[in-house]
Write a protein that holds these residues in place. Structure first.
Motif, mmCIF file in Angstrom:
data_model
loop_
_atom_site.group_PDB
_atom_site.id
_atom_site.type_symbol
_atom_site.label_atom_id
_atom_site.label_comp_id
_atom_site.label_asym_id
_atom_site.label_seq_id
_atom_site.Cartn_x
_atom_site.Cartn_y
_atom_site.Cartn_z
ATOM 1 N N ALA A 256 -4.633 14.850 -12.386
ATOM 2 C CA ALA A 256 -3.957 15.520 -13.499
ATOM 3 C C ALA A 256 -4.139 14.744 -14.795
ATOM 4 C CB ALA A 256 -2.472 15.691 -13.176
ATOM 5 N N GLN A 257 -4.042 13.413 -14.721
ATOM 6 C CA GLN A 257 -4.233 12.592 -15.917
ATOM 7 C C GLN A 257 -5.667 12.701 -16.417
ATOM 8 O OE1 GLN A 257 -1.977 10.937 -17.715
ATOM 9 N NE2 GLN A 257 -3.527 10.233 -19.151
ATOM 10 N N ALA A 258 -6.630 12.728 -15.494
ATOM 11 C CA ALA A 258 -8.043 12.859 -15.883
ATOM 12 C C ALA A 258 -8.289 14.222 -16.525
ATOM 13 C CB ALA A 258 -8.939 12.661 -14.663
ATOM 14 N N ASP A 259 -7.680 15.284 -15.994
ATOM 15 C CA ASP A 259 -7.813 16.617 -16.592
ATOM 16 C C ASP A 259 -7.219 16.642 -17.993
ATOM 17 O OD1 ASP A 259 -9.050 17.548 -14.306
ATOM 18 O OD2 ASP A 259 -7.259 18.573 -13.524
ATOM 19 N N SER B 33 0.814 -1.207 0.000
ATOM 20 C CA SER B 33 0.000 0.000 0.000
ATOM 21 C C SER B 33 0.852 1.264 0.000
ATOM 22 C CB SER B 33 -0.948 0.001 1.202
ATOM 23 O OG SER B 33 -0.201 0.009 2.399
ATOM 24 N N THR B 34 2.132 1.119 0.317
ATOM 25 C CA THR B 34 3.019 2.283 0.311
ATOM 26 C C THR B 34 3.685 2.507 -1.042
ATOM 27 O OG1 THR B 34 4.808 0.913 1.160
ATOM 28 C CG2 THR B 34 3.501 2.146 2.774
ATOM 29 N N ASP B 35 3.554 1.549 -1.972
ATOM 30 C CA ASP B 35 4.107 1.709 -3.315
ATOM 31 C C ASP B 35 3.253 2.705 -4.086
ATOM 32 O OD1 ASP B 35 6.017 -0.211 -2.813
ATOM 33 O OD2 ASP B 35 4.945 -1.813 -3.835
ATOM 34 N N HIS B 36 3.897 3.617 -4.787
ATOM 35 C CA HIS B 36 3.146 4.546 -5.617
ATOM 36 C C HIS B 36 2.734 3.860 -6.905
ATOM 37 C CE1 HIS B 36 3.736 7.983 -3.054
ATOM 38 N NE2 HIS B 36 5.029 7.722 -2.984
ATOM 39 N N LEU B 37 1.663 4.351 -7.503
ATOM 40 C CA LEU B 37 1.195 3.796 -8.763
ATOM 41 C C LEU B 37 2.156 4.183 -9.874
ATOM 42 C CD1 LEU B 37 -2.625 4.624 -8.552
ATOM 43 C CD2 LEU B 37 -1.480 2.483 -7.980
ATOM 44 N N ALA B 38 2.468 3.235 -10.723
ATOM 45 C CA ALA B 38 3.306 3.510 -11.893
ATOM 46 C C ALA B 38 2.520 4.390 -12.862
ATOM 47 C CB ALA B 38 3.701 2.197 -12.566
ATOM 48 N N ALA B 39 3.232 5.133 -13.698
ATOM 49 C CA ALA B 39 2.577 6.034 -14.651
ATOM 50 C C ALA B 39 1.595 5.291 -15.546
ATOM 51 C CB ALA B 39 3.631 6.758 -15.484
ATOM 52 N N ASP B 40 1.967 4.099 -16.007
ATOM 53 C CA ASP B 40 1.050 3.355 -16.883
ATOM 54 C C ASP B 40 -0.178 2.870 -16.116
ATOM 55 O OD1 ASP B 40 2.703 1.578 -15.497
ATOM 56 O OD2 ASP B 40 2.722 0.097 -17.101
ATOM 57 N N ALA B 41 -0.039 2.619 -14.816
ATOM 58 C CA ALA B 41 -1.202 2.231 -14.010
ATOM 59 C C ALA B 41 -2.141 3.415 -13.816
ATOM 60 C CB ALA B 41 -0.753 1.684 -12.656
ATOM 61 N N VAL B 42 -1.584 4.611 -13.660
ATOM 62 C CA VAL B 42 -2.414 5.825 -13.547
ATOM 63 C C VAL B 42 -3.223 6.008 -14.823
ATOM 64 C CG1 VAL B 42 -2.348 8.348 -13.384
ATOM 65 C CG2 VAL B 42 -0.920 6.967 -11.869
ATOM 66 N N VAL B 43 -2.573 5.888 -15.969
ATOM 67 C CA VAL B 43 -3.259 6.044 -17.256
ATOM 68 C C VAL B 43 -4.334 4.970 -17.416
ATOM 69 C CG1 VAL B 43 -2.965 5.967 -19.772
ATOM 70 C CG2 VAL B 43 -1.298 7.187 -18.352
ATOM 71 N N LEU C 203 -5.223 4.968 -3.614
ATOM 72 C CA LEU C 203 -5.595 6.358 -3.880
ATOM 73 C C LEU C 203 -6.278 7.012 -2.682
ATOM 74 C CD1 LEU C 203 -6.762 6.006 -7.578
ATOM 75 C CD2 LEU C 203 -4.738 7.234 -6.740
ATOM 76 N N GLN C 204 -6.933 6.221 -1.865
ATOM 77 C CA GLN C 204 -7.562 6.765 -0.656
ATOM 78 C C GLN C 204 -6.523 7.194 0.373
ATOM 79 O OE1 GLN C 204 -10.225 3.720 0.712
ATOM 80 N NE2 GLN C 204 -11.693 4.046 -0.945
ATOM 81 N N LEU C 205 -5.329 6.593 0.307
ATOM 82 C CA LEU C 205 -4.290 6.851 1.300
ATOM 83 C C LEU C 205 -3.165 7.755 0.807
ATOM 84 C CD1 LEU C 205 -3.897 3.157 2.508
ATOM 85 C CD2 LEU C 205 -5.227 4.975 3.611
ATOM 86 N N CYS C 206 -3.063 7.962 -0.492
ATOM 87 C CA CYS C 206 -1.905 8.641 -1.054
ATOM 88 C C CYS C 206 -2.301 9.887 -1.841
ATOM 89 C CB CYS C 206 -1.131 7.688 -1.951
ATOM 90 S SG CYS C 206 0.359 8.423 -2.670
ATOM 91 N N PRO C 207 -2.100 11.064 -1.262
ATOM 92 C CA PRO C 207 -2.451 12.297 -1.970
ATOM 93 C C PRO C 207 -1.612 12.527 -3.231
ATOM 94 C CG PRO C 207 -1.549 12.790 0.220
ATOM 95 C CD PRO C 207 -1.614 11.308 0.086
ATOM 96 N N GLN C 208 -0.382 12.028 -3.245
ATOM 97 C CA GLN C 208 0.467 12.205 -4.425
ATOM 98 C C GLN C 208 -0.108 11.453 -5.626
ATOM 99 O OE1 GLN C 208 4.606 11.186 -3.888
ATOM 100 N NE2 GLN C 208 4.983 11.101 -6.074
ATOM 101 N N CYS C 209 -0.474 10.201 -5.429
ATOM 102 C CA CYS C 209 -1.039 9.413 -6.529
ATOM 103 C C CYS C 209 -2.427 9.919 -6.903
ATOM 104 C CB CYS C 209 -1.065 7.931 -6.168
ATOM 105 S SG CYS C 209 0.587 7.190 -6.159
ATOM 106 N N ALA C 210 -3.198 10.367 -5.913
ATOM 107 C CA ALA C 210 -4.515 10.941 -6.204
ATOM 108 C C ALA C 210 -4.368 12.185 -7.078
ATOM 109 C CB ALA C 210 -5.247 11.262 -4.909
ATOM 110 N N ALA C 211 -3.333 12.991 -6.816
ATOM 111 C CA ALA C 211 -3.073 14.173 -7.640
ATOM 112 C C ALA C 211 -2.647 13.770 -9.048
ATOM 113 C CB ALA C 211 -2.004 15.040 -6.990
#
Length: 108
Positions: free
Chosen positions: A66-69, A25-35, A54-62
């Motif tokens: 950004a990707q959704a925008d 749960s502490t691993d950040h999402l990879a860029a391809d996973a975000v997309v 995403l519920q725990l990580c403001p960085q990945c949520a951001a």
């Protein structure tokens, strides 16, 4: 004995990738996973792990926001065109994977 080869040396999936290591749960999402998450193609357990993270990580949520925008902005642009040279280069990208492990090439 395993021999080292550059990542681009094979197009076959690596069966040893992350062997024995689960997503923490502490691993950040990879860029391809975000997309994939934003595009709605991340499915099943992977999507559940991403949502939990995403519920725990403001960085990945951001990153997801950004990707959704960016996705929304690009979908709203109807007057965008790509140069024909770029389209030509993109059309040369292989559309399937090739297993080159059996090829014996020597690099000098």
């Amino acid at each position: 004995m395993r021999r080292w080869a550059p990542a681009g040396a094979t197009f076959a999936p690596n069966p040893d990738y992350r062997t024995g290591r689960a997503f923490a749960s502490t691993d950040h999402l990879a860029a391809d996973a975000v997309v994939a998450y934003v595009d709605g193609v991340l499915r099943g357990a992977a999507r559940g792990r991403a949502e939990q993270h995403l519920q725990l990580c403001p960085q990945c949520a951001a990153d997801v926001a950004a990707q959704a925008d960016a996705r929304s902005l690009l979908r709203g642009c109807h007057d965008v065109s790509a140069p024909s040279s770029l389209i030509g280069e993109l059309s040369q990208i292989p559309t399937r994977e090739f297993d080159v492990r059996g090829l014996h090439r020597r690099s000098r």
